[in-house]
Motif scaffolding. Sequence first.
Motif, PDB file in Angstrom:
ATOM      1  N   GLU A 166      -7.740   4.410  -0.781  1.00 38.89           N
ATOM      2  CA  GLU A 166      -6.895   3.082  -0.331  1.00 38.89           C
ATOM      3  C   GLU A 166      -5.312   3.824   0.257  1.00 38.89           C
ATOM      4  OE1 GLU A 166      -8.600  -0.923  -2.387  1.00 38.89           O
ATOM      5  OE2 GLU A 166      -7.052   0.207  -3.380  1.00 38.89           O
ATOM      6  N   GLN A 167      -5.021   2.927   1.122  1.00 38.35           N
ATOM      7  CA  GLN A 167      -3.483   3.459   1.596  1.00 38.35           C
ATOM      8  C   GLN A 167      -2.531   2.309   1.439  1.00 38.35           C
ATOM      9  OE1 GLN A 167      -4.374   4.489   5.762  1.00 38.35           O
ATOM     10  NE2 GLN A 167      -3.872   6.819   5.226  1.00 38.35           N
TER      11      GLN A 167
ATOM     12  N   THR B 117       3.596   5.836   4.687  1.00 41.18           N
ATOM     13  CA  THR B 117       2.341   5.766   3.625  1.00 41.18           C
ATOM     14  C   THR B 117       1.886   6.808   2.994  1.00 41.18           C
ATOM     15  OG1 THR B 117       0.643   6.004   5.450  1.00 41.18           O
ATOM     16  CG2 THR B 117       1.631   3.948   5.214  1.00 41.18           C
ATOM     17  N   GLY B 118       0.967   6.306   1.995  1.00 49.18           N
ATOM     18  CA  GLY B 118       0.319   7.335   1.022  1.00 49.18           C
ATOM     19  C   GLY B 118      -1.000   6.842   0.815  1.00 49.18           C
ATOM     20  N   THR B 119      -1.854   8.007   0.172  1.00 49.03           N
ATOM     21  CA  THR B 119      -3.536   7.634   0.114  1.00 49.03           C
ATOM     22  C   THR B 119      -3.714   7.911  -1.156  1.00 49.03           C
ATOM     23  OG1 THR B 119      -4.049   8.206   2.284  1.00 49.03           O
ATOM     24  CG2 THR B 119      -5.801   8.232   0.741  1.00 49.03           C
TER      25      THR B 119
ATOM     26  N   GLN C 182      -5.416   9.073  -4.448  1.00 50.42           N
ATOM     27  CA  GLN C 182      -6.430  10.184  -4.679  1.00 50.42           C
ATOM     28  C   GLN C 182      -6.674  10.181  -6.137  1.00 50.42           C
ATOM     29  OE1 GLN C 182      -5.012  13.921  -3.176  1.00 50.42           O
ATOM     30  NE2 GLN C 182      -3.227  12.961  -2.410  1.00 50.42           N
TER      31      GLN C 182
ATOM     32  N   ARG D 158      -0.912  -2.996   0.549  1.00 53.78           N
ATOM     33  CA  ARG D 158      -2.079  -2.228   0.933  1.00 53.78           C
ATOM     34  C   ARG D 158      -2.475  -2.352   2.411  1.00 53.78           C
ATOM     35  NH1 ARG D 158      -7.048  -3.928  -2.399  1.00 53.78           N
ATOM     36  NH2 ARG D 158      -6.816  -5.590  -1.185  1.00 53.78           N
TER      37      ARG D 158
ATOM     38  N   GLN E  48      -6.533  -0.989   7.880  1.00 49.88           N
ATOM     39  CA  GLN E  48      -6.553  -0.478   9.139  1.00 49.88           C
ATOM     40  C   GLN E  48      -7.145  -1.061  10.345  1.00 49.88           C
ATOM     41  OE1 GLN E  48      -4.423   2.013   9.796  1.00 49.88           O
ATOM     42  NE2 GLN E  48      -3.939   3.059   7.942  1.00 49.88           N
TER      43      GLN E  48
ATOM     44  N   ILE F 107      -0.742   8.721  -6.581  1.00 49.33           N
ATOM     45  CA  ILE F 107      -0.631   8.608  -5.217  1.00 49.33           C
ATOM     46  C   ILE F 107       1.064   9.159  -4.983  1.00 49.33           C
ATOM     47  CG2 ILE F 107       0.668   6.224  -5.487  1.00 49.33           C
ATOM     48  CD1 ILE F 107      -0.334   5.682  -2.780  1.00 49.33           C
TER      49      ILE F 107
END
Length: 413
Positions: A394-395, A47-49, A51, A361, A364, A345
Amino acid sequence: MDVKVTQNKKSNRLKWASLSIILFSLILWLVLQPSGASKVNKNDIWTGTVQRGDLQLHVSAYGRLKSKTSRLLTAKSNATVDEIILKPGALVESGSVILKLTDPLISQALSEAKRSVNQSQNQFTQLEINQKRELLAQKAQLETLRSSLESAALEVNAQQQLIDKGIVSNIDYQRSLLEHRQLTRRLKIEQQRIEQLRALHIANLKIAQSNIDAQQEIQNAAQSQFHALTVTAGITGVVQSLSVEIGQSVSFGQQLALVGSTDELYALLSVPQSTMQQVKLSQNVAIDTRGGIINGVVSRIDPVINNGSVEVEVVLNSALTHNARPELNIQGKIDTGLRKNVLYINKPIGVEQDQSAHLFRLNQSIDEAKQIKLQFGAQTHDKIEIISGAKAAEQFILSDMSRWQAHSTLTLM
């Protein structure tokens, strides 16, 4: 009897109604329950966040360092490769020997040329000796005439004093005067002969010297060909390639080796056509040699597309790394611009710049991922700008999720 039949019928209807309710509930539960195909193991994804900040855009490309000064070594005559001294990658000085060739005809021609030069020089020396001998003989004859003339002058002077006294007859006196005049004329002629002889000697020596020079030129040419059999680098640098093997016959003009200078290098990058529109002249470039970074500037863009790539030439404007040499494999990062205060991202798999795509998306709190449509903008090698569809922090799942595109929601296990 009629009463019993009626009770059985009612009992059967109740059973079927109960079974129908149970079956409907089971189907409804299965529909509402997430299927096995929509469950994803967390360990199988990355995953990635999202930025927010300044995004430095760049294009990555691979290539090689090239020498600005290269020397192509070719065969100066037909010959055979006798010995290979240095191989590609070897550092060389100007006089470093790379190859040795052999050609018996050149060796024979050189020996004959040297012999001809020696013969011409010997002939020149013999000519000088003969000329000196001839000139000495002429000078000796001239001295004899001078002596005879001096004697005749004395005779005339003595008879002139005695003729008035009648001791010497006038006829004898006139004979003495005639002899004196004849000797005077012969002396002048002899002097002229000596001058002409000197001029003739000089001309003959020039002819003999020109013959020596001609033979020397032949020898120099043969010597040059013989020296060319020993192939030297000619410049300080590195052997980039070697085109022959031991025992191979080579012909005049055939390529033997390529030597590149290590002092002045430039980078030649192969940029994918898909990202080429971002590259422009004068953009800054960072060249990674795996021994350090060399800074440079885009100086030339090849207009021809070759195998889906475009060659970009980079002028290096900082100190070279310790391992920099011609033909070294490198990686270049071309700075193509700066996007300020944007969302970005890490680049998801299968996503391209200036296109839209669906990503999952993460939520969590309930271990769930929901499919969202995002619009992407400019990209770098490993990051891409998000124009719409996401917020900072957001991830999203960045893995290849093409097999899950039919599902709007995924359960993470």
